[in-house]
Design a protein around this motif. Structure first.
Motif, PDB file in Angstrom:
ATOM      1  N   SER A 236       0.755  -1.250  -0.152  1.00 40.96           N
ATOM      2  CA  SER A 236       0.037   0.109  -0.001  1.00 40.96           C
ATOM      3  C   SER A 236       0.836   1.184  -0.057  1.00 40.96           C
ATOM      4  O   SER A 236       0.214   2.269  -0.111  1.00 40.96           O
ATOM      5  CB  SER A 236      -0.993   0.078   1.218  1.00 40.96           C
ATOM      6  OG  SER A 236      -1.742  -1.064   1.180  1.00 40.96           O
ATOM      7  N   ILE A 237       1.941   1.102   0.374  1.00 38.49           N
ATOM      8  CA  ILE A 237       3.033   2.260   0.269  1.00 38.49           C
ATOM      9  C   ILE A 237       3.392   2.588  -1.150  1.00 38.49           C
ATOM     10  O   ILE A 237       4.062   1.691  -2.118  1.00 38.49           O
ATOM     11  CB  ILE A 237       4.336   2.117   1.124  1.00 38.49           C
ATOM     12  CG1 ILE A 237       4.118   1.622   2.625  1.00 38.49           C
ATOM     13  CG2 ILE A 237       5.213   2.980   0.984  1.00 38.49           C
ATOM     14  CD1 ILE A 237       5.274   1.398   3.487  1.00 38.49           C
ATOM     15  N   HIS A 238       2.994   3.889  -1.514  1.00 42.46           N
ATOM     16  CA  HIS A 238       3.334   4.284  -3.001  1.00 42.46           C
ATOM     17  C   HIS A 238       4.497   4.889  -2.865  1.00 42.46           C
ATOM     18  O   HIS A 238       5.327   4.442  -3.851  1.00 42.46           O
ATOM     19  CB  HIS A 238       2.207   5.229  -3.228  1.00 42.46           C
ATOM     20  CG  HIS A 238       2.342   5.414  -4.723  1.00 42.46           C
ATOM     21  ND1 HIS A 238       1.590   5.189  -5.953  1.00 42.46           N
ATOM     22  CD2 HIS A 238       3.184   6.633  -5.232  1.00 42.46           C
ATOM     23  CE1 HIS A 238       1.999   5.823  -6.969  1.00 42.46           C
ATOM     24  NE2 HIS A 238       2.886   6.893  -6.702  1.00 42.46           N
ATOM     25  N   LEU A 239       4.996   5.547  -1.806  1.00 42.88           N
ATOM     26  CA  LEU A 239       6.353   6.054  -1.921  1.00 42.88           C
ATOM     27  C   LEU A 239       6.764   6.373  -0.503  1.00 42.88           C
ATOM     28  O   LEU A 239       5.941   6.881   0.176  1.00 42.88           O
ATOM     29  CB  LEU A 239       6.188   7.359  -2.702  1.00 42.88           C
ATOM     30  CG  LEU A 239       7.588   8.242  -2.526  1.00 42.88           C
ATOM     31  CD1 LEU A 239       8.683   7.323  -3.536  1.00 42.88           C
ATOM     32  CD2 LEU A 239       7.478   9.904  -3.032  1.00 42.88           C
ATOM     33  N   PHE A 240       7.827   5.715  -0.198  1.00 45.96           N
ATOM     34  CA  PHE A 240       8.264   6.042   1.420  1.00 45.96           C
ATOM     35  C   PHE A 240       9.400   6.980   1.389  1.00 45.96           C
ATOM     36  O   PHE A 240      10.678   7.033   0.744  1.00 45.96           O
ATOM     37  CB  PHE A 240       9.089   4.642   1.659  1.00 45.96           C
ATOM     38  CG  PHE A 240       9.669   4.485   2.979  1.00 45.96           C
ATOM     39  CD1 PHE A 240       8.742   3.753   3.941  1.00 45.96           C
ATOM     40  CD2 PHE A 240      10.787   4.915   3.172  1.00 45.96           C
ATOM     41  CE1 PHE A 240       9.369   3.272   5.192  1.00 45.96           C
ATOM     42  CE2 PHE A 240      11.260   4.477   4.617  1.00 45.96           C
ATOM     43  CZ  PHE A 240      10.596   3.863   5.366  1.00 45.96           C
ATOM     44  N   VAL A 241       8.984   8.148   2.103  1.00 49.99           N
ATOM     45  CA  VAL A 241       9.854   9.348   1.990  1.00 49.99           C
ATOM     46  C   VAL A 241      10.324   9.285   3.381  1.00 49.99           C
ATOM     47  O   VAL A 241       9.798   9.785   4.367  1.00 49.99           O
ATOM     48  CB  VAL A 241       9.117  10.710   1.717  1.00 49.99           C
ATOM     49  CG1 VAL A 241      10.061  11.934   1.620  1.00 49.99           C
ATOM     50  CG2 VAL A 241       8.331  10.522   0.428  1.00 49.99           C
ATOM     51  N   LEU A 242      11.863   9.282   3.530  1.00 53.46           N
ATOM     52  CA  LEU A 242      12.495   9.259   4.744  1.00 53.46           C
ATOM     53  C   LEU A 242      13.206  10.278   4.987  1.00 53.46           C
ATOM     54  O   LEU A 242      14.026  10.777   4.232  1.00 53.46           O
ATOM     55  CB  LEU A 242      13.584   8.000   4.642  1.00 53.46           C
ATOM     56  CG  LEU A 242      14.217   7.737   6.092  1.00 53.46           C
ATOM     57  CD1 LEU A 242      13.442   7.655   7.184  1.00 53.46           C
ATOM     58  CD2 LEU A 242      15.033   6.476   5.863  1.00 53.46           C
ATOM     59  N   LEU A 243      12.718  11.116   5.945  1.00 53.55           N
ATOM     60  CA  LEU A 243      13.438  12.447   6.426  1.00 53.55           C
ATOM     61  C   LEU A 243      14.577  12.041   7.671  1.00 53.55           C
ATOM     62  O   LEU A 243      14.251  11.285   8.508  1.00 53.55           O
ATOM     63  CB  LEU A 243      12.526  13.487   7.080  1.00 53.55           C
ATOM     64  CG  LEU A 243      11.473  14.242   6.018  1.00 53.55           C
ATOM     65  CD1 LEU A 243      10.626  13.365   5.403  1.00 53.55           C
ATOM     66  CD2 LEU A 243      10.931  15.168   6.878  1.00 53.55           C
ATOM     67  N   ASP A 244      15.632  12.529   7.654  1.00 53.59           N
ATOM     68  CA  ASP A 244      16.768  12.167   8.512  1.00 53.59           C
ATOM     69  C   ASP A 244      17.947  13.133   8.542  1.00 53.59           C
ATOM     70  O   ASP A 244      18.327  13.750   7.447  1.00 53.59           O
ATOM     71  CB  ASP A 244      17.400  10.796   8.003  1.00 53.59           C
ATOM     72  CG  ASP A 244      17.921  10.310   9.417  1.00 53.59           C
ATOM     73  OD1 ASP A 244      17.833  10.815  10.805  1.00 53.59           O
ATOM     74  OD2 ASP A 244      18.463   8.887   9.352  1.00 53.59           O
TER      75      ASP A 244
END
Ligand SMILES: *[C@@H]1O[C@H](CO)[C@@H](O)[C@H](O)[C@H]1NC(C)=O
Ligand SMILES: [Zn+2]
Length: 416
Positions: A236-244
Motif C-alpha cells: 500500500s506504500i506508494h512512496l516511502f519518503v524518509l527524512l533524516d
C-alpha cells in the motif's frame, strides 16, 4: 441485461469522475503561499510540537515513553480523524545482555472516508524518534527530533484540506464502485515514526534499525482482503519518503538523488524548492528580504546597493547527468522496506550535518529557519501528491503565514 446496463452506467459515471478528479495537478502559487509555517510551535524551549521531543529517548527509557505519548496525544487531540496504531517488538542488543528491549513504532494514517482497507495507496512520510545512547545526554535534534516535528506539522497542515477534498468528491458522487472498476484511485497519507534506528553499540546490520526491520516484516505479513488493489500493508506504500538528519543550516544541506526509480519525486521536490525560493518563502535563503535589507555592518542598504548572493540549492542533483546513484550506500530505516520492493525517496544530506552524533546535536544548534523551510517544502510535496490544490485554506492561512513571516523577520533581525 441488467448487470450490463448498470455496468455501463458505472463506467460512464467513472469517466466523468476521472475528468473531475484524477489529473495530477501542480500546486498553485496561492496554495504554496498558504502553507503555514510552524512558528512558535517549534520553539525549542516550550513549543508545543518540537520541545517535548528534545529529550533523550533511548528505546525502553522513560524519555522514549514520554515522547511516544506526546505523539499519541497530538494525533488524538489535534487530528482525531487519523487512525493511530502502535507496532511493537522486542530485541536483545549487544550492550544490554539478556534483556529484551522494547521498540514501539507509531503509524498514523488518514484514508478517504469511504475507502475499504487494501484500496488506499499511501504517501508514507517517515522519521525515527529514538535517540542514540551515547554521548551521554544526546538529544539528536537533527537526528531526528526535528524531522518528527516537521511531519507532525505537515499532517496538521494538510488535515483540513483532505477533509474538504473528500467532502467535495463525496458530493460529486464518488463511490467505492468507481474504484472497483479501476477508474479512480484512493490516495491517503501515512506518517510513520520509527523506534530503534540507532545502534546500541557500533552500527551493524544486526545492531541498528530495530523498529524498521520489525515493521517492514509485519506489514508484509498483514494481508488485505482477497482481490484488494494492494494485497498487503507494505504494498500500500506508494512512496516511502524518509527524512533524516535535517535541521542544520550551515553548511547548506545538500540532498543527492539517491535512487533512479524515484528521481521523479526528487524532481518534484527540486521544482518546489525552486518555486519557494522564487517566491521568497524560504526564510533560510540569504536573499530573503529579512536578511538582505541589512548589510554586514548593520547599515541599511538601499535597493540598488543590495547584492544578490548565490541562492543555495538543497536539491542540486536535478539534472543527474552522471548515472551514479548513491542509493543503498547510506544505511538507514528505508532498507527493510526497499528490500521488499518499496519505492524510496531519501531526504538525508550528504555530507551529514557537522553536529552528527555529537553532543552539540541539540535544540540550540538547530537552524529554525531551515527547520521551518523543510517543513514547508515537505508539506508542499505532500499537498501536490495528494492533489490538494484548491482545498488549501488560502484565506486564513495567508494571514497566518504573514504573521509567521513577521515573527521570522524579527528573529532574523536580532540575529544580525
Ligand atoms: C505496544 O506498546 C505500547 C507501549 O508500551 C502499549 O501501550 C500498546 O498496548 C502495545 N500494543 C500492542 C498491540 O501490544
Ligand atoms: Zn543517528
Amino acid at each position: 441485461m441488467k448487470p450490463t446496463f448498470s455496468l455501463i452506467l458505472h463506467a460512464l459515471q467513472g469517466l466523468l469522475l476521472v475528468v473531475v478528479s484524477r489529473a495530477y495537478t501542480v500546486i498553485s502559487d496561492d496554495a504554496l503561499t498558504s502553507i503555514p509555517r510552524p512558528g512558535e510551535d517549534f520553539d525549542i524551549k516550550n513549543g508545543k510540537l518540537l520541545s517535548p521531543i528534545l529529550q533523550p529517548r533511548v528505546p525502553g527509557s522513560q524519555g522514549s515513553t514520554n515522547v511516544l505519548k506526546h505523539f499519541v496525544d497530538f494525533f488524538h487531540n489535534d487530528l482525531p480523524q487519523w487512525k493511530v496504531s502502535l507496532q511493537n517488538s522486542t530485541s536483545k542488543t549487544p550492550v544490554t545482555g539478556n534483556k529484551e528491549i522494547p521498540f514501539v513504532n507509531l503509524i498514523a494514517a488518514r484514508d478517504p472516508p469511504w475507502a475499504k482497507a487494501g484500496e488506499v495507496g499511501y504517501l508514507t512520510l517517515v522519521a525515527h524518534y529514538d535517540s542514540k545512547r551515547t554521548p551521554e545526554g544526546f538529544i539528536g535534534a537533527t537526528d531526528s527530533a526535528a524531522p518528527c516535528a516537521m511531519l507532525m506539522h505537515t499532517a496538521r497542515s494538510l488535515d483540513e484540506a483532505l477533509t474538504k477534498k473528500w467532502a467535495v468528491m463525496h458530493q460529486a458522487g464518488i463511490k467505492q464502485e468507481d474504484y472497483d472498476l479501476g477508474l479512480e484511485e484512493h490516495k491517503g497519507i501515512q506518517i510513520i515514526l520509527l523506534d530503534g534506528e540507532e545502534a546500541f553499540d557500533q552500527w551493524t546490520k544486526k545492531d541498528s534499525i530495530y523498529g524498521s526491520k520489525s515493521l517492514a516484516a509485519d506489514m508484509e505479513a498483514t494481508f488485505h482482503p482477497a482481490l484488494s488493489t494492494y494485497h498487503n500493508a507494505i504494498s500500500s506504500i506508494h512512496l516511502f519518503v524518509l527524512l533524516d538528519l535535517l535541521g542544520e543550516g550551515t553548511p547548506t544541506p545538500k540532498i543527492p538523488s539517491y535512487f533512479k526509480l524515484t528521481h521523479w519525486a526528487y524532481q518534484n521536490m527540486a521544482t518546489l524548492e525552486d518555486r519557494l525560493r522564487a517566491q521568497s518563502l524560504l526564510l533560510s535563503s540569504p536573499n530573503h528580504p529579512s536578511r538582505r535589507s541589512t548589510s554586514n555592518s548593520g547599515r541599511i542598504r538601499t535597493n540598488s546597493q543590495q547584492l544578490k548572493r548565490a541562492e543555495p540549492k538543497w536539491f542540486w542533483d536535478l539534472d543527474k547527468s552522471n548515472d551514479r546513484w548513491l542509493g543503498g550506500l547510506i544505511e538507514d530505516d528505508h532498507l527493510p522496506f526497499m528490500a521488499r520492493g518499496v519505492d524510496v525517496l531519501h531526504l538525508i544530506p550528504n555530507p551529514f550535518p557537522t553536529v552528527w552524533h555529537k553532543a552539540t546535536d541539540d535544540g540550540e544548534h538547530l537552524d529554525m529557519d531551515t527547520v521551518g523551510d523543510w517543513t514547508i517544502l515537505v508539506t508542499a510535496f505532500a499537498a501536490e501528491w495528494l492533489d490538494l490544490d484548491g482545498y488549501m485554506d488560502v484565506q486564513t492561512t495567508k494571514k497566518r503565514a504573514a504573521n509567521d513571516q513577521q515573527a521570522g523577520n524579527m528573529v532574523s533581525k536580532t540575529e544580525l
